[in-house]
Design a protein around this motif. Structure first.
Motif, PDB file in Angstrom:
ATOM      1  N   SER A  85       0.676  -1.260   0.170  1.00 20.05           N
ATOM      2  CA  SER A  85       0.019   0.183   0.018  1.00 20.05           C
ATOM      3  C   SER A  85       1.014   1.198  -0.007  1.00 20.05           C
ATOM      4  O   SER A  85       0.712   2.233  -0.736  1.00 20.05           O
ATOM      5  CB  SER A  85      -0.810   0.018   1.206  1.00 20.05           C
ATOM      6  N   LEU A 140       2.290   1.814  -3.552  1.00 20.30           N
ATOM      7  CA  LEU A 140       1.211   2.354  -4.290  1.00 20.30           C
ATOM      8  C   LEU A 140       1.030   3.596  -4.105  1.00 20.30           C
ATOM      9  O   LEU A 140       0.503   4.448  -5.136  1.00 20.30           O
ATOM     10  CB  LEU A 140      -0.138   1.397  -4.229  1.00 20.30           C
ATOM     11  N   THR A 141       1.050   4.313  -2.976  1.00 23.51           N
ATOM     12  CA  THR A 141       1.065   5.587  -2.617  1.00 23.51           C
ATOM     13  C   THR A 141       1.753   6.587  -3.421  1.00 23.51           C
ATOM     14  O   THR A 141       1.625   7.574  -3.989  1.00 23.51           O
ATOM     15  CB  THR A 141       1.118   5.929  -1.244  1.00 23.51           C
ATOM     16  N   ASN A 151       4.002   5.323  -6.158  1.00 24.60           N
ATOM     17  CA  ASN A 151       4.705   4.829  -7.447  1.00 24.60           C
ATOM     18  C   ASN A 151       3.441   5.293  -8.501  1.00 24.60           C
ATOM     19  O   ASN A 151       2.482   5.111  -8.468  1.00 24.60           O
ATOM     20  CB  ASN A 151       4.582   3.365  -7.543  1.00 24.60           C
ATOM     21  N   SER A 152       4.049   5.604  -9.462  1.00 24.54           N
ATOM     22  CA  SER A 152       3.162   6.305 -10.650  1.00 24.54           C
ATOM     23  C   SER A 152       3.621   5.368 -11.885  1.00 24.54           C
ATOM     24  O   SER A 152       2.987   5.820 -12.925  1.00 24.54           O
ATOM     25  CB  SER A 152       3.660   7.653 -10.793  1.00 24.54           C
ATOM     26  N   GLY A 166      -3.725   2.387  -0.073  1.00 22.43           N
ATOM     27  CA  GLY A 166      -2.801   2.912  -1.184  1.00 22.43           C
ATOM     28  C   GLY A 166      -3.357   3.248  -2.543  1.00 22.43           C
ATOM     29  O   GLY A 166      -2.930   4.265  -2.994  1.00 22.43           O
ATOM     30  N   LEU A 167      -4.320   2.420  -2.845  1.00 24.47           N
ATOM     31  CA  LEU A 167      -4.831   2.674  -4.144  1.00 24.47           C
ATOM     32  C   LEU A 167      -5.865   3.840  -4.127  1.00 24.47           C
ATOM     33  O   LEU A 167      -5.831   4.467  -5.460  1.00 24.47           O
ATOM     34  CB  LEU A 167      -5.828   1.318  -4.514  1.00 24.47           C
ATOM     35  N   ARG A 173      -4.869   6.756  -3.389  1.00 23.70           N
ATOM     36  CA  ARG A 173      -4.077   7.732  -3.946  1.00 23.70           C
ATOM     37  C   ARG A 173      -3.012   7.467  -5.085  1.00 23.70           C
ATOM     38  O   ARG A 173      -2.337   8.129  -5.571  1.00 23.70           O
ATOM     39  CB  ARG A 173      -3.016   8.212  -2.765  1.00 23.70           C
ATOM     40  N   ASN A 174      -3.139   6.116  -5.710  1.00 21.22           N
ATOM     41  CA  ASN A 174      -2.403   5.923  -6.880  1.00 21.22           C
ATOM     42  C   ASN A 174      -3.049   6.408  -7.971  1.00 21.22           C
ATOM     43  O   ASN A 174      -4.239   6.483  -8.294  1.00 21.22           O
ATOM     44  CB  ASN A 174      -2.344   4.274  -6.906  1.00 21.22           C
ATOM     45  N   ARG A 175      -2.266   6.786  -9.021  1.00 19.88           N
ATOM     46  CA  ARG A 175      -2.734   7.285 -10.314  1.00 19.88           C
ATOM     47  C   ARG A 175      -1.921   6.666 -11.632  1.00 19.88           C
ATOM     48  O   ARG A 175      -2.104   7.293 -12.596  1.00 19.88           O
ATOM     49  CB  ARG A 175      -2.380   8.954 -10.339  1.00 19.88           C
ATOM     50  N   LEU A 230      -1.854   2.692 -11.763  1.00 21.79           N
ATOM     51  CA  LEU A 230      -2.352   1.224 -11.641  1.00 21.79           C
ATOM     52  C   LEU A 230      -3.517   1.308 -12.567  1.00 21.79           C
ATOM     53  O   LEU A 230      -4.702   1.854 -12.277  1.00 21.79           O
ATOM     54  CB  LEU A 230      -2.694   0.826 -10.153  1.00 21.79           C
ATOM     55  N   ASN A 236     -10.810   6.345  -7.026  1.00 23.86           N
ATOM     56  CA  ASN A 236      -9.811   6.031  -7.943  1.00 23.86           C
ATOM     57  C   ASN A 236     -10.437   6.272  -9.439  1.00 23.86           C
ATOM     58  O   ASN A 236     -11.469   5.348  -9.836  1.00 23.86           O
ATOM     59  CB  ASN A 236      -9.282   4.691  -7.899  1.00 23.86           C
TER      60      ASN A 236
END
Length: 336
Positions: A140, A143-144, A146-147, A170-171, A173-175, A177, A202
């Motif tokens: 998580s 993923l926060t 990693n872009s 984490g997902l 705030r992920n942009r 995946l 998301n």
């Protein structure tokens, strides 16, 4: 000879002898070590196939120390264990070019440490025994920030609702995946609720594979609400073999009607009762759901409609990395 062959073009080496029947000659430790030494200063080879080699750490040191062009490394099936995994992890801390790493069935104790900076990662069947699912906390956190990761496979991780809750933190705030594979875990309705809440926020994630979990009707209802949410970006969903009955499947059918961006849905292995058998043909006949984008097909016997299985499913891998580092759609796999 190698310098002559490698000059002026990029290519991927394919050495399939290790994955074919035993009568095909396999690479041994000495063979792979010699090959890696040849590749040490090469700037043309961008991909390397899986190798069956006990000296894999020595080989990878040779490659990483002198090769800055390698984009893809597939070690799946090689039992490098904890020690080998730690060595590879240490080398990856200094490597900034590798974009894809596959480590399925390598008997690693913890593979989350390899995720940073990669476009795709395969983590099936890790040797993790913690009931607190620390791996999900680390994943998580990755993923926060990693872009670049676009495809993440977490099948057969033994993930529970607790792990799902940690992962979705984490997902949110992920942009980056786009493909999330959660097959064959222990996710129930509460885990589906965490996933659904994340999907409302998301706007990037396009494909989710939840097959072979146990979300049941309540979990399907949570997902249906998320799919119907304005701005939901989900395009493909598999909930096969999740103990979902008519109530949950009908809610998913309504969500498909509401969200025109969702084009693929797979439901086989649930309780396909008569109400579900009746609504599915209308989705297909109306053109809202194309026959080749689901895994069931209707048929009629004595005035009653039933659903039969069609052997279609989500692709194993949707995105791959071209030799120049560009994300391109992967070739379609027929089944999982």
């Amino acid at each position: 000879m190698w310098k002559t062959c490698l000059r002026g073009r990029n290519f991927t080496l394919k050495l399939p002898g290790n994955t074919r029947p035993r009568q095909v000659q396999r690479l041994g430790d000495d063979d792979v070590l010699a090959l890696c030494k040849c590749l040490q200063n090469s700037e043309c080879v961008t991909g390397e196939p899986p190798v069956l080699c006990q000296k894999v750490i020595v080989c990878q040191k040779v490659i990483f120390d002198g090769n800055s062009s390698l984009l893809s490394l597939r070690l799946s099936g090689n039992k490098i264990g904890r020690g080998g995994g730690m060595e590879v992890a240490g080398m990856l801390q200094e490597n900034s070019t590798l974009q894809e790493l596959q480590l399925a069935d390598c008997d690693l104790v913890n593979r989350v440490q390899f995720l940073k900076g990669f476009h795709a990662d395969i983590l099936h069947r890790p040797l993790l025994f913690s009931h607190q699912e620390e791996w999900a906390v680390h994943c998580s956190a990755m993923l926060t920030v990693n872009s670049s990761l676009v495809e993440l496979h977490l099948g057969k991780m033994g993930m529970t609702d607790t792990g799902m809750e940690r992962l979705t933190e984490g997902l949110r705030r992920n942009r980056g995946l786009r493909y999330l594979d959660l097959r064959c875990n222990r996710v129930t309705r509460d885990g589906a609720r965490h996933l659904a809440s994340m999907l409302k926020q998301n706007r990037v994630l396009e494909i989710v594979d939840l097959s072979s979990n146990r979300i049941e009707d309540d979990g399907a209802a949570h997902l249906s609400e998320a799919i119907s949410w304005p701005g939901c970006s989900l395009k493909e969903l598999s909930v096969c073999r999740n103990s979902i009955a008519a109530e949950g499947l009908l809610s998913l059918a309504q969500a498909v009607k509401a969200n025109t961006s969702l084009t693929h849905i797979y439901i086989w292995g649930n309780y396909l009762e008569e109400p579900v058998c009746q609504v599915t043909p209308s989705l297909i006949s109306s053109g809202r759901l194309r026959q080749e984008q689901t895994d069931v097909t209707p048929y009629e016997v004595d005035g009653h409609v039933f659903l039969a299985e069609v052997f279609q499913s989500l692709r194993k891998h949707v995105y791959s990395t071209d030799c120049d580092g560009t994300d391109v759609p992967a070739k379609t796999d027929a089944t999982l």
